[in-house]
Structures are given as structure tokens and as C-alpha cells.
Design a protein around this motif. Structure first.
Motif, PDB file in Angstrom:
ATOM      1  N   UNK A 180      14.360  34.135  23.659  1.00 10.03           N
ATOM      2  CA  UNK A 180      13.324  33.100  23.616  1.00 10.03           C
ATOM      3  C   UNK A 180      13.974  31.733  23.574  1.00 10.03           C
ATOM      4  N   UNK A 181      13.204  30.730  23.974  1.00  6.93           N
ATOM      5  CA  UNK A 181      13.686  29.348  23.905  1.00  6.93           C
ATOM      6  C   UNK A 181      12.515  28.445  23.563  1.00  6.93           C
ATOM      7  N   UNK A 182      12.858  27.252  23.032  1.00  5.86           N
ATOM      8  CA  UNK A 182      11.779  26.362  22.604  1.00  5.86           C
ATOM      9  C   UNK A 182      11.303  25.432  23.712  1.00  5.86           C
ATOM     10  N   UNK A 183      12.036  25.424  24.821  1.00  6.17           N
ATOM     11  CA  UNK A 183      11.644  24.565  25.929  1.00  6.17           C
ATOM     12  C   UNK A 183      12.152  25.179  27.219  1.00  6.17           C
ATOM     13  N   UNK A 184      11.689  24.632  28.317  1.00  8.46           N
ATOM     14  CA  UNK A 184      12.047  25.181  29.628  1.00  8.46           C
ATOM     15  C   UNK A 184      13.547  25.131  29.856  1.00  8.46           C
ATOM     16  N   UNK A 185      14.168  24.077  29.356  1.00  9.85           N
ATOM     17  CA  UNK A 185      15.607  23.908  29.556  1.00  9.85           C
ATOM     18  C   UNK A 185      16.400  24.210  28.308  1.00  9.85           C
ATOM     19  N   UNK A 186      15.742  24.779  27.325  1.00  9.45           N
ATOM     20  CA  UNK A 186      16.408  25.014  26.045  1.00  9.45           C
ATOM     21  C   UNK A 186      17.348  26.200  26.065  1.00  9.45           C
ATOM     22  N   UNK A 187      18.237  26.186  25.124  1.00 11.05           N
ATOM     23  CA  UNK A 187      19.163  27.284  24.891  1.00 11.05           C
ATOM     24  C   UNK A 187      18.384  28.578  24.647  1.00 11.05           C
ATOM     25  N   UNK A 188      18.872  29.667  25.226  1.00 11.25           N
ATOM     26  CA  UNK A 188      18.248  30.971  24.995  1.00 11.25           C
ATOM     27  C   UNK A 188      18.856  31.637  23.776  1.00 11.25           C
ATOM     28  N   UNK A 189      17.978  32.140  22.922  1.00 13.43           N
ATOM     29  CA  UNK A 189      18.403  32.922  21.771  1.00 13.43           C
ATOM     30  C   UNK A 189      18.090  34.385  22.079  1.00 13.43           C
ATOM     31  N   UNK A 190      19.114  35.214  22.059  1.00 14.64           N
ATOM     32  CA  UNK A 190      18.962  36.622  22.396  1.00 14.64           C
ATOM     33  C   UNK A 190      18.847  37.471  21.134  1.00 14.64           C
ATOM     34  N   UNK A 191      18.089  38.569  21.270  1.00 14.46           N
ATOM     35  CA  UNK A 191      18.055  39.569  20.216  1.00 14.46           C
ATOM     36  C   UNK A 191      19.257  40.493  20.316  1.00 14.46           C
ATOM     37  N   UNK A 192      19.306  41.448  19.377  1.00 15.63           N
ATOM     38  CA  UNK A 192      20.421  42.388  19.327  1.00 15.63           C
ATOM     39  C   UNK A 192      20.320  43.465  20.397  1.00 15.63           C
ATOM     40  N   UNK A 193      19.165  43.592  21.006  1.00 14.40           N
ATOM     41  CA  UNK A 193      18.998  44.542  22.086  1.00 14.40           C
ATOM     42  C   UNK A 193      18.375  45.857  21.661  1.00 14.40           C
ATOM     43  N   UNK A 194      17.759  46.521  22.629  1.00 14.54           N
ATOM     44  CA  UNK A 194      17.241  47.880  22.451  1.00 14.54           C
ATOM     45  C   UNK A 194      17.923  48.758  23.485  1.00 14.54           C
ATOM     46  N   UNK A 195      18.611  49.761  22.994  1.00 12.87           N
ATOM     47  CA  UNK A 195      19.295  50.658  23.934  1.00 12.87           C
ATOM     48  C   UNK A 195      18.330  51.746  24.351  1.00 12.87           C
ATOM     49  N   UNK A 196      18.097  51.849  25.658  1.00 10.41           N
ATOM     50  CA  UNK A 196      17.220  52.881  26.198  1.00 10.41           C
ATOM     51  C   UNK A 196      18.055  53.921  26.928  1.00 10.41           C
ATOM     52  N   UNK A 197      17.873  55.165  26.531  1.00 11.30           N
ATOM     53  CA  UNK A 197      18.547  56.280  27.196  1.00 11.30           C
ATOM     54  C   UNK A 197      17.481  57.176  27.801  1.00 11.30           C
ATOM     55  N   UNK A 198      17.542  57.340  29.114  1.00  4.44           N
ATOM     56  CA  UNK A 198      16.577  58.187  29.813  1.00  4.44           C
ATOM     57  C   UNK A 198      17.286  59.469  30.235  1.00  4.44           C
ATOM     58  N   UNK A 199      16.733  60.607  29.784  1.00  5.83           N
ATOM     59  CA  UNK A 199      17.353  61.897  30.084  1.00  5.83           C
ATOM     60  C   UNK A 199      16.624  62.630  31.206  1.00  5.83           C
TER      61      UNK A 199
END
Lengths: 113, 113
Positions: free
Chosen positions: A94-113
Motif C-alpha cells: 500500500x501507499x499513501x499517494x500515487x507516487x508514494x513509497x510502497x510498503x509491502x507485507x510479509x507475503x502469503x505463500x500459496x502452494x497449489x498441489x
């Protein structure tokens, strides 16, 4: 420090099943994104979202994918019918503006079997 | 979006200064240069951003020559915890292209004791 949170941290699913990945962006941010990273590969842009609509999407983001901001705090990515090649780490940002720095989450690992 | 080229990998030792150079020969007038850091199994994290000359923050410095066709991220006195992948990104901040980050392969920095 405010942060982007994602759930689940890891999900294992069978091919063809629907998956919903959830994200809580930083509270005063207005721009939301999903990226993914297949193991050992580049971080790839999927979609950006602003004002309750998609502002841009990549060719990866086909009809099997959808995003939603259902309640003003969560931001979700749905994969309708998962394929083996959807296995990846999915990052919300997410970012606070169109040109703002992006803050990333830790991620969700998806494994499809 | 301007294409970037950076070394695939670098090695350093604790306490040394590390300089990672990125080439972006086709950088456009409105493009900014941004560096992100990514630790294994985590989302990318913003390090620094600049347009020209030199920018410094508590983490790093960014040197951009007058022609802006390259930039150098400088990490002073690295520690083992600086082992990560470093991405150089170039994008049009003023017209909204910035919010869609295009990641390359990045530079994998390994810091040794």
C-alpha cells in the motif's frame, strides 16, 4: 511503525480450488497493490487498486483473479480456480499517494498441489 | 519504463562499504530512481529514492551523475544483516507510472564475516 499485514502466511490448496488471500493495508493509505514472486524469480506486478476500482493490471491478472476491498480495511485477492503455476509468494502493498513509497507485507505463500 | 541493468551478485565483508551500480540509459526526464531491498521470504522494502545528484538517509546514499544514465547505491559499513537482494527501479513518478513497480532480477549481496 505501521505495517501491512497479510493472512494466511502459508496456504496449501488443491488445483481447481478457490483461494482468497487477505491483506490489511496501512490505515491511512489509499493505494493498494498485489505482487507475486514465484520461487527464485522476479517480483511481478499483478494489480493496483484505488478508489474502489482497479487502476492498472498486468497480463498475469486474468479472469481467474479478482480483488476487492470489502469493508474499508481489508484488501483481498481471489484466485477462482487455482493452477499449479499459481504457486508463489503473494505480496500486498500500500501507499499513501500515487507516487508514494510502497510498503509491502510479509507475503502469503500459496502452494497449489 | 526505463530498463535497468545491475550486477547479478556481489560479495563483501562486514564493515566494508558496498557500492551497487545500476545502468538506466533510457531514463526519461520525469523518471525517478528508487532502490528496494528484499530479504529471503519477505516483501521488498524501500531504501532510498532520488532524481539527481546525491541523496542520503540513515540507511544509504544514492549517487546520480548529471546525465542520470546510471546510479550508485552506497551502503556504508555493511553487516551480515545487509545480506539481501537489492533492486534498482526507474519510473515516472509525476504521471503515476511510479505506482506500478517493475522489478528486475536485482543484485544479490552476500556479506561475509
Amino acid at each position: 511503525e505501521p505495517e501491512v499485514t497479510q493472512t494466511p502466511s502459508h496456504q496449501v490448496t488443491q488445483m481447481g480450488q478457490e483461494v482468497i488471500l487477505r491483506c490489511v493495508p496501512i490505515s491511512n493509505h489509499l493505494y493498494f497493490y498485489w505482487y507475486r514472486q514465484i520461487l527464485g524469480q522476479k517480483v511481478e506486478f499483478l494489480v493496483s487498486f484505488y478508489n474502489n476500482e482497479i487502476s492498472e493490471k498486468s497480463e498475469i491478472f486474468d479472469d481467474q483473479f479478482s480483488v476487492e476491498r470489502p469493508d474499508g480495511s481489508n484488501f483481498t485477492l481471489k484466485i477462482r480456480s487455482t493452477k499449479l503455476e499459481d504457486s508463489a509468494m503473494y505480496f500486498c502493498a500500500s501507499s499513501d499517494s500515487r507516487a508514494g513509497e510502497l510498503f509491502f507485507g510479509e507475503g502469503s505463500r500459496l502452494t497449489v498441489l | 519504463l526505463a530498463k535497468t541493468t545491475q550486477p547479478i551478485s556481489m560479495d563483501s565483508y562486514e564493515g566494508q562499504e558496498v557500492n551497487i551500480t545500476c545502468s538506466h540509459n533510457n531514463i526519461a526526464t520525469n523518471d525517478y530512481i528508487t532502490w528496494y531491498q528484499q530479504f529471503p521470504s519477505q516483501g521488498p522494502r524501500f531504501i532510498i529514492q532520488g532524481y539527481k545528484t546525491k541523496v542520503t538517509n540513515e540507511v544509504a546514499s544514492l549517487f546520480i551523475p548529471a546525465d542520470r544514465k546510471s546510479s550508485t547505491l552506497s551502503l556504508p559499513r555493511v553487516s551480515l544483516s545487509d545480506t539481501a537482494v537489492y533492486y534498482c527501479l526507474v519510473g515516472d513518478r509525476l504521471q503515476g507510472g511510479y505506482n506500478k513497480l517493475i522489478f528486475g532480477a536485482g543484485t544479490r549481496l552476500a556479506v561475509h564475516p
